[in-house]
Design a protein around this motif. Structure first.
Motif, PDB file in Angstrom:
ATOM      1  N   LEU A  80      -7.967-133.453 -45.510  1.00  0.00           N
ATOM      2  CA  LEU A  80      -8.240-134.712 -45.722  1.00  0.00           C
ATOM      3  C   LEU A  80      -8.812-135.291 -44.441  1.00  0.00           C
ATOM      4  CD1 LEU A  80      -5.572-135.955 -48.168  1.00  0.00           C
ATOM      5  CD2 LEU A  80      -7.908-135.209 -48.686  1.00  0.00           C
ATOM      6  N   SER A  81      -8.405-134.802 -43.274  1.00  0.00           N
ATOM      7  CA  SER A  81      -9.011-135.316 -42.057  1.00  0.00           C
ATOM      8  C   SER A  81     -10.266-134.943 -41.894  1.00  0.00           C
ATOM      9  CB  SER A  81      -8.183-135.223 -41.006  1.00  0.00           C
ATOM     10  OG  SER A  81      -6.852-135.729 -40.892  1.00  0.00           O
ATOM     11  N   LEU A  82     -10.612-133.706 -42.135  1.00  0.00           N
ATOM     12  CA  LEU A  82     -11.713-133.028 -42.134  1.00  0.00           C
ATOM     13  C   LEU A  82     -12.950-133.549 -43.193  1.00  0.00           C
ATOM     14  CD1 LEU A  82     -10.873-129.438 -41.593  1.00  0.00           C
ATOM     15  CD2 LEU A  82     -12.128-130.893 -39.731  1.00  0.00           C
ATOM     16  N   LEU A  83     -12.407-133.878 -44.269  1.00  0.00           N
ATOM     17  CA  LEU A  83     -13.302-134.883 -45.443  1.00  0.00           C
ATOM     18  C   LEU A  83     -13.459-136.061 -44.912  1.00  0.00           C
ATOM     19  CD1 LEU A  83     -14.434-134.481 -48.207  1.00  0.00           C
ATOM     20  CD2 LEU A  83     -12.186-135.161 -49.146  1.00  0.00           C
ATOM     21  N   SER A  84     -12.395-136.960 -44.242  1.00  0.00           N
ATOM     22  CA  SER A  84     -12.873-138.087 -44.204  1.00  0.00           C
ATOM     23  C   SER A  84     -13.608-138.213 -42.870  1.00  0.00           C
ATOM     24  CB  SER A  84     -11.522-138.538 -43.265  1.00  0.00           C
ATOM     25  OG  SER A  84     -11.850-139.757 -43.064  1.00  0.00           O
ATOM     26  N   LEU A  85     -13.798-137.075 -41.871  1.00  0.00           N
ATOM     27  CA  LEU A  85     -14.660-137.128 -40.797  1.00  0.00           C
ATOM     28  C   LEU A  85     -16.219-136.862 -41.456  1.00  0.00           C
ATOM     29  CD1 LEU A  85     -15.305-136.750 -37.769  1.00  0.00           C
ATOM     30  CD2 LEU A  85     -15.426-134.383 -38.298  1.00  0.00           C
ATOM     31  N   ILE A  86     -16.222-136.065 -42.360  1.00  0.00           N
ATOM     32  CA  ILE A  86     -17.491-135.675 -42.981  1.00  0.00           C
ATOM     33  C   ILE A  86     -18.005-137.077 -43.889  1.00  0.00           C
ATOM     34  CG2 ILE A  86     -18.731-134.254 -44.989  1.00  0.00           C
ATOM     35  CD1 ILE A  86     -16.645-132.092 -43.863  1.00  0.00           C
ATOM     36  N   LEU A  87     -17.340-137.547 -44.571  1.00  0.00           N
ATOM     37  CA  LEU A  87     -17.410-138.604 -45.542  1.00  0.00           C
ATOM     38  C   LEU A  87     -18.061-139.792 -44.538  1.00  0.00           C
ATOM     39  CD1 LEU A  87     -15.018-138.571 -48.414  1.00  0.00           C
ATOM     40  CD2 LEU A  87     -17.609-137.937 -48.379  1.00  0.00           C
ATOM     41  N   PHE A  88     -17.153-140.235 -43.497  1.00  0.00           N
ATOM     42  CA  PHE A  88     -17.634-141.332 -42.712  1.00  0.00           C
ATOM     43  C   PHE A  88     -18.949-140.869 -41.931  1.00  0.00           C
ATOM     44  CE2 PHE A  88     -13.851-142.874 -43.829  1.00  0.00           C
ATOM     45  CZ  PHE A  88     -13.954-144.381 -43.916  1.00  0.00           C
ATOM     46  N   MET A  89     -18.933-139.707 -41.469  1.00  0.00           N
ATOM     47  CA  MET A  89     -20.307-139.319 -40.918  1.00  0.00           C
ATOM     48  C   MET A  89     -21.625-139.640 -41.617  1.00  0.00           C
ATOM     49  SD  MET A  89     -19.350-135.705 -38.988  1.00  0.00           S
ATOM     50  CE  MET A  89     -20.743-135.467 -38.325  1.00  0.00           C
ATOM     51  N   ILE A  90     -21.247-139.436 -42.959  1.00  0.00           N
ATOM     52  CA  ILE A  90     -22.536-139.531 -44.149  1.00  0.00           C
ATOM     53  C   ILE A  90     -22.574-141.115 -44.131  1.00  0.00           C
ATOM     54  CG2 ILE A  90     -23.051-139.500 -46.496  1.00  0.00           C
ATOM     55  CD1 ILE A  90     -21.781-136.721 -46.622  1.00  0.00           C
ATOM     56  N   LEU A  91     -21.609-141.680 -44.302  1.00  0.00           N
ATOM     57  CA  LEU A  91     -21.608-143.186 -44.332  1.00  0.00           C
ATOM     58  C   LEU A  91     -22.242-143.769 -43.152  1.00  0.00           C
ATOM     59  CD1 LEU A  91     -20.798-145.912 -45.553  1.00  0.00           C
ATOM     60  CD2 LEU A  91     -18.578-145.873 -44.270  1.00  0.00           C
ATOM     61  N   GLY A  92     -21.952-143.125 -41.796  1.00  0.00           N
ATOM     62  CA  GLY A  92     -22.681-143.711 -40.679  1.00  0.00           C
ATOM     63  C   GLY A  92     -24.086-143.431 -40.829  1.00  0.00           C
ATOM     64  N   LYS A  93     -24.296-142.336 -41.149  1.00  0.00           N
ATOM     65  CA  LYS A  93     -26.097-141.982 -41.483  1.00  0.00           C
ATOM     66  C   LYS A  93     -26.669-142.969 -42.423  1.00  0.00           C
ATOM     67  CE  LYS A  93     -25.592-137.121 -39.976  1.00  0.00           C
ATOM     68  NZ  LYS A  93     -26.090-135.917 -40.265  1.00  0.00           N
ATOM     69  N   LEU A  94     -26.222-143.236 -43.409  1.00  0.00           N
ATOM     70  CA  LEU A  94     -26.707-144.230 -44.315  1.00  0.00           C
ATOM     71  C   LEU A  94     -26.730-145.396 -44.025  1.00  0.00           C
ATOM     72  CD1 LEU A  94     -24.403-143.179 -47.645  1.00  0.00           C
ATOM     73  CD2 LEU A  94     -26.899-142.785 -47.119  1.00  0.00           C
ATOM     74  N   ILE A  95     -25.754-145.921 -43.024  1.00  0.00           N
ATOM     75  CA  ILE A  95     -25.663-147.345 -42.507  1.00  0.00           C
ATOM     76  C   ILE A  95     -26.964-147.390 -41.514  1.00  0.00           C
ATOM     77  CG2 ILE A  95     -24.637-148.727 -40.741  1.00  0.00           C
ATOM     78  CD1 ILE A  95     -22.041-148.097 -42.224  1.00  0.00           C
ATOM     79  N   LEU A  96     -27.178-146.365 -40.909  1.00  0.00           N
ATOM     80  CA  LEU A  96     -28.126-146.232 -39.774  1.00  0.00           C
ATOM     81  C   LEU A  96     -29.847-146.334 -40.388  1.00  0.00           C
ATOM     82  CD1 LEU A  96     -26.685-144.284 -37.097  1.00  0.00           C
ATOM     83  CD2 LEU A  96     -26.858-146.754 -36.852  1.00  0.00           C
ATOM     84  N   GLN A  97     -29.765-145.871 -41.588  1.00  0.00           N
ATOM     85  CA  GLN A  97     -30.980-145.731 -42.401  1.00  0.00           C
ATOM     86  C   GLN A  97     -31.927-147.125 -42.473  1.00  0.00           C
ATOM     87  OE1 GLN A  97     -30.559-143.387 -45.717  1.00  0.00           O
ATOM     88  NE2 GLN A  97     -30.440-141.446 -44.793  1.00  0.00           N
TER      89      GLN A  97
END
Length: 127
Positions: free
Chosen positions: A110-127
């Motif tokens: 879940l820590s790895l999944l959380s990291l991946i999901l929040f990285m995706i969220l970060g990329k979406l925020i920066l678009q």
């Protein structure tokens, strides 16, 4: 009730642990350059070992306030992996092997999944 002075002490000692982690990782990387995160790897192992040592020594001496400061503060700042390790072993020692194994597997996955999901969220925020 939690003492404000203990909270301040834990916070200050957390800073010490974080600075120790940064220095340890920096020195390790400057000595041994590798793609493998050797410094972080060693910090996690050392932190877990120190957690085990201090839990036995401090709790045996009845030093609960000092235990909180050193374990949560310094080692918490040095590595959160040490806390993960002590929780896992405590569960295992209580005979809760299924819970301990589940805790390890779920925490890592879940820590790895959380990291991946929040990285995706970060990329979406920066678009």
């Amino acid at each position: 009730m939690i003492s404000v002075l203990i909270l301040i002490r834990v916070a200050c000692e957390g800073v010490i642990g974080a600075v120790m982690r940064y220095g340890f990782i920096h020195v390790t990387y400057s000595l041994i350059k590798t793609a493998f995160q050797l410094g972080t790897f060693l910090v996690n192992i050392l932190g877990s070992g120190l957690m085990g040592l201090l839990v036995i020594i401090l709790l045996e001496k009845g030093q609960s306030k000092l235990t909180a400061c050193l374990l949560v503060g310094v080692l918490g700042g040095f590595t959160t992996f040490s806390t993960f390790s002590i929780y896992t072993i405590t569960l295992a020692q209580k005979g809760e092997l299924l819970v301990a194994c589940s805790y390890v597997i779920l925490t890592v996955l879940l820590s790895l999944l959380s990291l991946i999901l929040f990285m995706i969220l970060g990329k979406l925020i920066l678009q």
